[in-house]
Design a protein around this motif. Structure first.
Motif, PDB file in Angstrom:
ATOM      1  N   THR A  42       0.819  -1.208   0.000  1.00 61.47           N
ATOM      2  CA  THR A  42       0.000   0.000   0.000  1.00 61.47           C
ATOM      3  C   THR A  42       0.858   1.265   0.000  1.00 61.47           C
ATOM      4  O   THR A  42       0.541   2.249  -0.674  1.00 61.47           O
ATOM      5  CB  THR A  42      -0.929   0.025   1.226  1.00 61.47           C
ATOM      6  N   THR A  43       1.957   1.230   0.758  1.00 66.17           N
ATOM      7  CA  THR A  43       2.835   2.394   0.835  1.00 66.17           C
ATOM      8  C   THR A  43       3.719   2.511  -0.390  1.00 66.17           C
ATOM      9  O   THR A  43       3.935   3.610  -0.922  1.00 66.17           O
ATOM     10  CB  THR A  43       3.698   2.331   2.111  1.00 66.17           C
ATOM     11  N   CYS A  73       1.937   4.053  -3.259  1.00 68.53           N
ATOM     12  CA  CYS A  73       1.827   5.508  -3.105  1.00 68.53           C
ATOM     13  C   CYS A  73       3.135   6.199  -3.458  1.00 68.53           C
ATOM     14  O   CYS A  73       3.141   7.226  -4.149  1.00 68.53           O
ATOM     15  CB  CYS A  73       1.441   5.856  -1.671  1.00 68.53           C
ATOM     16  N   ASN A 125      -3.733   6.933   2.414  1.00 67.98           N
ATOM     17  CA  ASN A 125      -3.308   5.536   2.463  1.00 67.98           C
ATOM     18  C   ASN A 125      -3.863   4.955   3.757  1.00 67.98           C
ATOM     19  O   ASN A 125      -3.170   4.885   4.770  1.00 67.98           O
ATOM     20  CB  ASN A 125      -1.783   5.449   2.406  1.00 67.98           C
ATOM     21  N   SER A 178      -5.162   4.727  -1.374  1.00 68.51           N
ATOM     22  CA  SER A 178      -4.479   3.444  -1.281  1.00 68.51           C
ATOM     23  C   SER A 178      -4.882   2.782   0.039  1.00 68.51           C
ATOM     24  O   SER A 178      -5.676   3.315   0.805  1.00 68.51           O
ATOM     25  CB  SER A 178      -2.962   3.639  -1.372  1.00 68.51           C
ATOM     26  N   LEU A 193      -4.302   0.775  -5.473  1.00 62.32           N
ATOM     27  CA  LEU A 193      -4.263   2.238  -5.412  1.00 62.32           C
ATOM     28  C   LEU A 193      -5.098   2.779  -6.557  1.00 62.32           C
ATOM     29  O   LEU A 193      -4.996   2.292  -7.693  1.00 62.32           O
ATOM     30  CB  LEU A 193      -2.827   2.756  -5.513  1.00 62.32           C
TER      31      LEU A 193
END
Length: 312
Positions: free
Chosen positions: A158-159, A162, A244, A270, A302
């Protein structure tokens, strides 16, 4: 303060589903120990610095969530139990084992550090844990980080989704709102790309950690970190809004975008587990946004969106 560490061993296919259960409980920290992912990073060359020896592939992952031992502990444990039982009903072939123990804050904040190594994300980002030494390349943008108990190391899909998208979209002097900043990693990345960032989080621990990381990266002149929600903290409109978080929270945020995002602005959402992507896409459409881009990695999604031209 004491925390209950809940460790769920699950078949690798169920890793994202169990992590999502913890996020829905509002856990300020979730960690995933996935031998296959660990090996893939080692073999890919993304980790320049590691010393794990031989990695045993078990076909399972260990997902750990941390819940404060306060008056909300028992209701949250019951909610987690119900969610896990539902997963077993849907996927009876999965391995699913649960263990829990009480940990002190300092134990939680340091126990996972053995798994957080320098990692390259996108074309130029080099994420460097504050306790590690690296030899950067001339073109590297170093993000020095000590996440403490705040979510966001860059290694989770997820990070990293981004970070890769920020590298493609951020332009100098853009105004960016980072909602649910966690460790502050996305705000710091955007600032190092030249943006002015306002980072907010409801959790006081996250705000403290994010501020420390902002100062560690010497970008305090480009980032303000504050505790609170949209209505009480943010004023004006941003060129880019980043969230996020998780699908349910993103759906709650979407109606506020009219107030906080410019007419020509964009929204990066995200933290969306794959099977919830359609819900978020529908929510965006209902409020006059169109999806420009959809990226997927390891079961997470995302979405990059903007206002539909006809809705302005």
């Amino acid at each position: 303060m004491n925390w209950r560490e809940i460790a769920v061993t699950v078949s690798s296919a169920g890793e994202e589903a169990v992590a999502d259960l913890f996020y829905q409980l509002g856990c300020p920290g979730v960690s995933v120990e996935d031998p296959e992912l660990l090996q893939s990073y080692v073999e890919s060359g993304n980790w320049d610095y590691h010393d794990f020896g031989e990695i045993a592939l078990t076909g399972t992952s260990v997902v750990k969530g941390y819940i404060c031992e306060d008056h909300e502990l028992q209701p949250k444990l019951r909610q987690l139990d119900e969610g896990l039982k539902e997963l077993l009903q849907r996927f009876p072939e999965w391995v699913l084992q649960v263990k829990g123990l009480t940990v002190q804050e300092e134990d939680w904040a340091t126990s996972w550090k053995a798994y957080f190594k320098p990692v390259r994300i996108g074309r130029h980002f080099l994420i460097k844990p504050s306790w590690e030494e690296v030899t950067p390349l001339p073109e590297d943008i170093i993000l020095e980080l000590d996440p403490g108990m705040a979510f966001g190391t860059g290694t989770h899909a997820t990070t990293s989704l981004c970070l890769e998208t920020l590298e493609e979209t951020v332009k100098p002097d853009m105004r960016i709102f980072d909602l649910g900043t966690g460790s502050g990693i996305l705000a710091i990345a955007a600032a190092k790309l030249g943006a002015q960032v306002e980072a907010i989080d409801l959790d006081s621990v996250a705000v403290k950690v994010a501020q420390e990381n902002v100062e560690l990266n010497q970008v305090a002149d480009r980032i303000s970190v504050r505790q609170g929600d949209l209505g009480t903290v943010l004023q004006g409109q941003a060129d880019l809004v980043v969230a996020n978080i998780i699908a349910d929270v993103i759906l709650m945020l979407i109606p506020d975008l009219k107030r906080i995002m410019k007419e020509d602005g964009e929204f990066l959402a995200s933290g969306i587990i794959g099977h919830r992507s359609s819900d978020v896409e529908a929510g965006l459409g209902e409020h006059g946004l169109e999806v420009l881009e959809k990226k997927e990695d390891s079961g997470w999604v995302l979405l990059r969106a903007r206002w539909q031209r006809a809705s302005l």
